[in-house]
Design an enzyme around this catalytic site. Structure first.
Site, short mmCIF file in Angstrom:
data_model
loop_
_atom_site.label_atom_id
_atom_site.label_comp_id
_atom_site.label_asym_id
_atom_site.label_seq_id
_atom_site.Cartn_x
_atom_site.Cartn_y
_atom_site.Cartn_z
N HIS A 1 -23.23 -19.29 0.60
CA HIS A 1 -23.04 -20.60 0.43
C HIS A 1 -21.90 -20.82 -0.70
O HIS A 1 -21.01 -21.50 -0.41
CB HIS A 1 -24.23 -21.29 -0.35
CG HIS A 1 -24.08 -22.57 -0.81
ND1 HIS A 1 -23.83 -23.08 -1.91
CD2 HIS A 1 -24.00 -23.71 0.01
CE1 HIS A 1 -23.64 -24.30 -2.25
NE2 HIS A 1 -23.72 -24.84 -0.99
N SER B 1 -14.19 -31.83 20.11
CA SER B 1 -13.70 -31.16 18.70
C SER B 1 -14.90 -30.08 18.88
O SER B 1 -16.17 -30.25 18.74
CB SER B 1 -13.91 -31.94 17.50
OG SER B 1 -13.61 -31.26 16.78
N ARG C 1 6.64 18.30 5.69
CA ARG C 1 6.24 17.14 5.30
C ARG C 1 5.27 16.48 6.38
O ARG C 1 5.72 16.50 7.57
CB ARG C 1 7.41 16.27 4.94
CG ARG C 1 8.54 16.83 4.34
CD ARG C 1 9.86 16.08 4.23
NE ARG C 1 9.44 14.82 3.42
CZ ARG C 1 10.60 13.79 3.42
NH1 ARG C 1 11.55 14.08 4.11
NH2 ARG C 1 10.33 12.82 2.73
N ARG D 1 11.82 3.66 5.19
CA ARG D 1 10.72 2.92 5.89
C ARG D 1 10.84 1.57 5.24
O ARG D 1 11.17 1.33 4.26
CB ARG D 1 9.33 3.79 5.55
CG ARG D 1 8.90 3.68 4.01
CD ARG D 1 7.50 4.30 3.74
NE ARG D 1 7.48 4.50 2.33
CZ ARG D 1 6.93 5.57 1.82
NH1 ARG D 1 6.28 6.34 2.63
NH2 ARG D 1 6.53 5.66 0.48
N TYR E 1 -4.89 -28.51 18.89
CA TYR E 1 -4.93 -28.55 17.33
C TYR E 1 -6.05 -27.72 16.80
O TYR E 1 -7.07 -27.72 17.41
CB TYR E 1 -4.91 -29.94 16.59
CG TYR E 1 -6.18 -30.73 16.65
CD1 TYR E 1 -7.18 -30.54 15.62
CD2 TYR E 1 -6.44 -31.71 17.68
CE1 TYR E 1 -8.44 -31.22 15.83
CE2 TYR E 1 -7.67 -32.52 17.73
CZ TYR E 1 -8.68 -32.09 16.70
OH TYR E 1 -9.79 -32.75 16.80
N LYS F 1 7.91 8.82 9.43
CA LYS F 1 9.11 9.61 8.59
C LYS F 1 10.01 10.45 9.62
O LYS F 1 11.36 10.31 9.45
CB LYS F 1 8.57 10.57 7.84
CG LYS F 1 9.15 11.08 6.68
CD LYS F 1 8.38 12.11 5.63
CE LYS F 1 7.26 11.44 4.88
NZ LYS F 1 6.48 12.40 4.29
N CYS G 1 -12.99 -27.89 14.63
CA CYS G 1 -13.32 -28.23 13.40
C CYS G 1 -14.20 -27.52 12.50
O CYS G 1 -14.69 -27.87 11.33
CB CYS G 1 -13.62 -29.73 13.30
SG CYS G 1 -15.25 -30.17 13.86
N GLY H 1 1.17 8.91 0.10
CA GLY H 1 0.48 9.65 -0.88
C GLY H 1 -0.86 10.37 -0.26
O GLY H 1 -1.50 11.13 -0.99
N MET I 1 -1.23 12.23 2.41
CA MET I 1 -1.10 13.47 3.12
C MET I 1 -0.22 14.33 2.34
O MET I 1 0.31 13.88 1.36
CB MET I 1 -0.60 13.50 4.63
CG MET I 1 -1.87 12.81 5.35
SD MET I 1 -1.65 12.83 7.19
CE MET I 1 -0.24 11.54 7.02
P1 ADP Z 1 5.19 11.25 0.80
O1 ADP Z 1 5.08 10.91 2.17
O2 ADP Z 1 3.99 11.47 -0.11
O3 ADP Z 1 6.32 10.49 0.22
P2 ADP Z 1 7.38 13.20 1.42
O4 ADP Z 1 7.17 14.17 2.54
O5 ADP Z 1 8.09 12.10 1.31
O6 ADP Z 1 5.95 12.82 0.82
O7 ADP Z 1 7.71 14.31 0.14
C1 ADP Z 1 7.41 14.18 -1.31
C2 ADP Z 1 8.46 14.40 -2.25
O8 ADP Z 1 9.56 15.39 -1.75
C3 ADP Z 1 9.74 13.16 -1.74
O9 ADP Z 1 9.97 12.74 -3.24
C4 ADP Z 1 10.73 13.83 -0.89
O10 ADP Z 1 11.92 13.03 -1.24
C5 ADP Z 1 10.88 15.10 -1.41
N1 ADP Z 1 11.42 16.14 -0.38
C6 ADP Z 1 10.55 16.15 0.75
N2 ADP Z 1 11.67 16.99 1.42
C7 ADP Z 1 12.41 17.36 0.70
C8 ADP Z 1 13.70 18.23 0.97
N3 ADP Z 1 13.82 18.83 2.23
N4 ADP Z 1 14.60 18.34 0.09
C9 ADP Z 1 14.40 17.71 -1.29
N5 ADP Z 1 13.34 16.92 -1.62
C10 ADP Z 1 12.50 16.76 -0.44
MG MG Z 2 8.11 10.28 0.82
#
Ligand code: ADP
Ligand code: MG
Ligand code: MG
Length: 922
Positions: free
Chosen positions: A484, A797, A99, A366, A884, A29, A864, A108, A110
């Site tokens: 098997h 083989s 984040r 990403r 091969y 990220k 083989c 999702g 962390m």
């Molecule tokens: P995940 O890795 O679970 O997607 P994110 O870190 O991307 O978590 O954040 C979760 C949500 O919060 C995402 O929809 C992201 O776009 C939003 N978000 C994160 N940082 C900001 C920010 N600075 N301003 C507005 N929305 C944010």
């Molecule tokens: Mg995200």
């Protein structure tokens, strides 16, 4: 004095300290936020705390490096400058998000906290600044929910009872508030409602957690940073890492970033999108958005999200306004960014964006996850458009994704609503629906009547083979991935689930039950062999397109890059034809004994049994003469189907007693035919009994003791080839001698072959016949004496199933008792029957190749065993210099792909890294 270690990388106002290729340090990220900033894409300013800080944190009893505080303060100052606001300031407050972001995306898994910096001190200023009290109280209630959940509960290690988590308790308060206010959606709550709600929240937090919600911006920030680091070792994150094989040492980075607000009113919004459709690969911008919403609202399913544009609108989003219509200017800008990102990353991107009061901000990009069909389509289209070179294109589809494309599957829509009955091991991919039968004989009988059946057994054994073949799919309650049933099904590309332990399969009572559900013979059942899911009832299936032009095009590109040849293991002319449609360039293994099993085998089997139970060479020769036309016709058909590609035919391999009849009627018939009595037949059969048949009288040993058996087979092969020659078909047999351990064995058999060859040439008036004589290398001694073996063998083989069996001393049929524990205790890294053990068995192979080629430089070498279709093993075969690989017909496309991928990897390793790291100044 050494310079303090850099813990923090800043991005904002078009400039960034980091880059996309710094994922190890900044996480995916952070690295991509930096990259987007440098590309001039609007990204809210922020900074990334490195993964090294996370590692330090865990190494030093959860303390930070001392230089972190100063660097964070300075970076917050940087954000303040860009945003023109101050963190914690009463009049002009800055809010930030905190984040997580690991090297490999762990969606999702962390935590993230939004709206950090809202306190009783900053709220009034924020309201004044925005003139939007509703928005501020909405942001505040979100902050309290996220912060208490992530920081005060999860990171603190609290484990509330199911349904008693602070988040749920607060959400419950909100539900009650909505009811009281008569509000249907979150957006119907007014500023007053929300303000009151936050007060309730804070009381609840104190009551449940015994602590107040922190009312200080700095305390909130550091609490959140700590919680993100802690979330690396959260339960979900740990189990995700186990499944995905992500090392624990990697750690996560933390991104602190200025907030932008999608919840400021109807001119604000938040959304997620894919630059191309991730389910189909279609080159259409695809996404979802919600007006007046924040962060996860779209994904969390709080409201049905709106479609991004008109062309990707579905039934689901009928009647909902697209972003294209609602905010045309912003949509246009988003499309431009989409194009820019794809051009830059040269791959499909998964993006997050927020629109604050009509202004677009990008929050994440990403590489997007995709399924098999989408991966294929995108790779092919991008290569066609010369958007990516073919070396990149072939790496864009994984062998598992390709596998998805080669099998019918259960209709994913139907699967969504059908609850699974049980889960087993996904032994054979694809999907199937059929009626339940409990015995192999029933499977055959029902299939003959044109029924689709699924053979359900406690466990299968070789006697079930016919029934397995007749069934659409196979389900067993016991057994593992190397059982098997699993091996056989995989070889045939058949859908198969093994080890569905929750099922009680009673062949006697003809019932299959799971908890309260009882299914009987003839009831419908459906299997998802890719995931191992079993459903009661008949779910619709979706067929793959066998001549899928995109697949054909993609595999052609693979062929242009690979060095390894790809052949198939095929026993019949029919299998050979299938193998060719999958792109096999020859057969690496024909098991001659196949013609004595299964359909149409009665006559040849009877003659083989006669031969086996003969009492003298004379009797045996007579029986062999009867058998000869069957063998010749069969092998000739296979040679013809594969011409002009080579066909490796293995001389009779299994121990003879396998064919001894137990059935009395058959015994009587045989006795009659041989002119002896039944007692004599039984006696001769008993004499063939062996204590350890796997290492008994089999393979070349049969040819040594019964030269006439070799002679008959060789004559069948060479006459078949000679006849084809006369018909103008270029047949290329390769005669393979199995289970050898000494060069003299090969010499002995080669003499027979030379004699028969001379006779055949004479009979057909030919000057020469194009064929090779070689051996399997499947006994460790054969590998070690390969230098000598190559004096008499023109090709090797590697029979890696037996080589593994004998190299480890593991009986393949008995590993079920201990292999699971070996894997669980990490005594072996993988099941050596699935993936070649490169350390031990691989060493035997390396030695075999080296010594063999030292004797005969042009020695042709292949594999083989089952391993020939395993991508990791294929990579190994490439690296050790085989010519091969040979695998089951259905694995041929996968082998073509794996061979291309290793060739590309190899070439790139030789060239060095694509983008050399910039040299550090100073
Ligand atoms: P995940 O890795 O679970 O997607 P994110 O870190 O991307 O978590 O954040 C979760 C949500 O919060 C995402 O929809 C992201 O776009 C939003 N978000 C994160 N940082 C900001 C920010 N600075 N301003 C507005 N929305 C944010
Ligand atoms: Mg995200
Ligand atoms: Mg063998």
């Amino acid at each position: 004095m050494a310079k303090a270690k850099r813990c923090v990388y800043f991005f904002g106002a078009g400039k960034a300290d980091g880059r996309a290729d710094m994922k190890e340090l900044l996480g995916g990220k952070g690295a991509n936020l930096a990259e987007m900033t440098s590309l001039g894409i609007p990204v809210p300013a922020g900074f990334t705390i490195t993964t090294e800080v996370c590692t330090h944190f865990y190494k030093h009893s959860r303390r930070y490096p001392k230089e972190l505080k100063i660097q964070v303060d300075r970076a917050v100052g940087g954000i303040e400058k860009v945003m023109g606001a101050r963190f914690g300031n009463a009049d002009n407050p800055l809010l930030v998000s905190c984040r997580s972001g690991a090297r490999a995306s762990m969606p999702g898994m962390m935590e993230t906290v939004l709206n950090i910096g809202l306190t009783t001190g900053t709220i009034p200023g924020m309201i004044k600044l925005t003139g939007n009290p509703r928005f501020v109280w909405d942001a505040y209630r979100r902050l309290i929910t996220m912060y208490t959940d992530v920081v005060m509960e999860k990171a603190a290690g609290l484990e509330p009872a199911e349904g008693k988590g602070i988040r749920q308790q607060l959400e419950h308060q909100m539900q009650q508030m909505k009811q009281r206010a008569g509000a249907t959606g979150d957006t119907d709550l007014t500023a007053e409602h929300l303000k009151e709600l936050t007060a309730t929240y804070k009381k609840k937090v104190q009551e449940v957690l015994g602590k107040p919600f922190p009312d200080d911006a700095q305390e909130q920030l550091w609490g959140a940073i700590g919680a993100v680091f802690q979330s690396w070792n959260g339960k979900r994150a740990i189990s995700y890492r186990r499944i995905e094989g992500i090392p624990d040492e990697w750690g996560t980075a933390v991104n602190v970033q200025a907030m932008v607000f999608g919840n400021m009113g109807d001119n604000s919004a938040t959304g997620v999108a894919f630059t191309r459709n991730p389910a189909t690969g279609e080159n259409k911008f695809f996404g979802e958005w919600l007006a007046n919403a924040q962060g996860e609202d779209v994904v969390a399913g709080i409201r049905t999200p709106n479609p991004l544009n008109e062309e990707t609108r579905s039934d689901h989003s009928a009647g909902l306004q697209s972003l294209q219509h609602a905010m045309p200017a912003v949509y246009k800008q988003l499309v431009a960014i989409r194009n820019k990102l794809e051009r830059h990353y040269r791959d499909m991107q998964d993006i997050e964006f927020t629109i604050q009061d009509g202004r677009l901000w990008m929050l994440q990009t990403r590489t997007g996850k995709r399924n098999g069909p989408a991966a294929l389509r995108m790779a092919v289209e991008m290569m066609r458009e010369r958007f990516i070179p073919k070396e990149t294109g072939v790496t864009r589809v994984t062998p598992a994704q390709l596998d998805e494309l080669l099998h019918p599957i259960l209709d994913p829509k139907a699967e969504q609503t059908a609850g699974a009955l049980a889960k087993g091991l996904p032994a054979g991919p694809g999907g199937a629906a059929g009626r339940i039968v409990f015995t192999a004989a029933d499977a055959v009988a029902w299939a003959e009547r044109g029924e689709n059946v699924i053979l359900c057994r406690e466990e299968t054994n070789p006697e079930d083979v016919e029934g397995m073949r007749a069934a659409k799919a196979i389900l067993t309650a016991r057994g593992g991935m190397t059982s098997h049933a699993a091996l056989v099904a995989r070889g045939w590309g058949k859908c198969c689930i093994v080890g569905a332990g929750a099922l009680k399969i009673q062949a006697g009572a003809k019932t299959l039950s799971a908890d309260a559900t009882v299914l009987r013979e003839g009831d419908w059942i459906s299997l998802n062999g890719t995931k191992g899911l079993v459903y009661a009832g008949q779910l619709p299936t979706v067929d793959p397109d066998p001549e899928n032009p995109r697949l054909v095009e993609f595999l052609k590109v693979c062929d242009s890059l690979r060095r390894l040849g790809v052949r198939a293991n095929a026993d019949t002319p029919e299998d050979a034809r299938v193998a060719r449609t999958f792109g096999a360039e020859g057969i690496g293994l024909v098991r001659t004994e196949h013609m004595f099993y299964g359909e149409g085998a009665e006559v040849p089997l009877f003659k083989l049994r006669k031969m086996i139970l003969s009492g003298s060479e004379k009797e045996r020769r007579a029986a062999l003469a009867e058998l000869f036309p069957h063998v010749k016709a069969d092998l000739k058909g296979t040679l013809k189907a594969m011409a002009p590609y080579p066909v490796t035919i293995r001389l009779l391999d299994p121990p003879l007693h396998e064919f001894v009849p137990r059935d009395e009627a058959v015994q009587r018939e045989l006795a009659e035919s041989l002119g002896i009595d039944v007692a004599e037949i039984r006696k001769r059969g008993e004499q063939l009994h062996e204590t350890n048949p796997m290492m008994g009288h089999r393979g070349v040993r049969l040819g040594i003791t019964y030269p006439e058996v070799t002679e008959m087979q060789v004559r069948a092969i060479l006459e078949g080839a000679a006849e084809l020659h006369k018909e103008g078909v270029k047949a290329r047999p390769e005669i393979m001698i199995p289970v050898t351990c000494a060069v003299a064995e090969i010499r002995d058999q080669a003499d027979i072959i030379a004699r028969v060859k001379a006779e055949v040439l004479k009979k057909f008036g030919l000057k020469k016949l194009d064929f090779l004589v070689g051996t399997m290398i499947e006994i460790p001694r054969a590998a070690l004496t390969a230098g000598e073996m190559a004096q008499a063998a023109e090709f090797f083989s590697f029979g890696t199933n037996d080589l593994t069996q004998m190299g480890f001393g593991f009986s393949r049929d008995d590993i079920g008792a201990f292999m699971p524990d070996y894997l669980k205790k990490a005594i072996l890294p993988a099941d050596p029957f699935q993936t070649i053990d490169q350390t031990g068995i691989g060493e035997l192979i390396r030695i075999g190749i080296e010594r063999g080629r030292a004797t005969r430089a042009k020695l042709k070498i292949g594999i083989c065993g089952e391993h020939g279709g395993d991508p990791v093993s294929i990579h190994f075969c490439h690296r050790v210099g085989m010519d091969y690989v040979s695998c089951s017909p259905f694995r041929v496309p996968i082998a073509r792909l794996a061979a291309a991928q290793i060739a590309v990897q190899d070439a790139q390793a030789k060239k060095g890294p694509a983008r050399p790291k910039k040299k550090k100044k100073k």
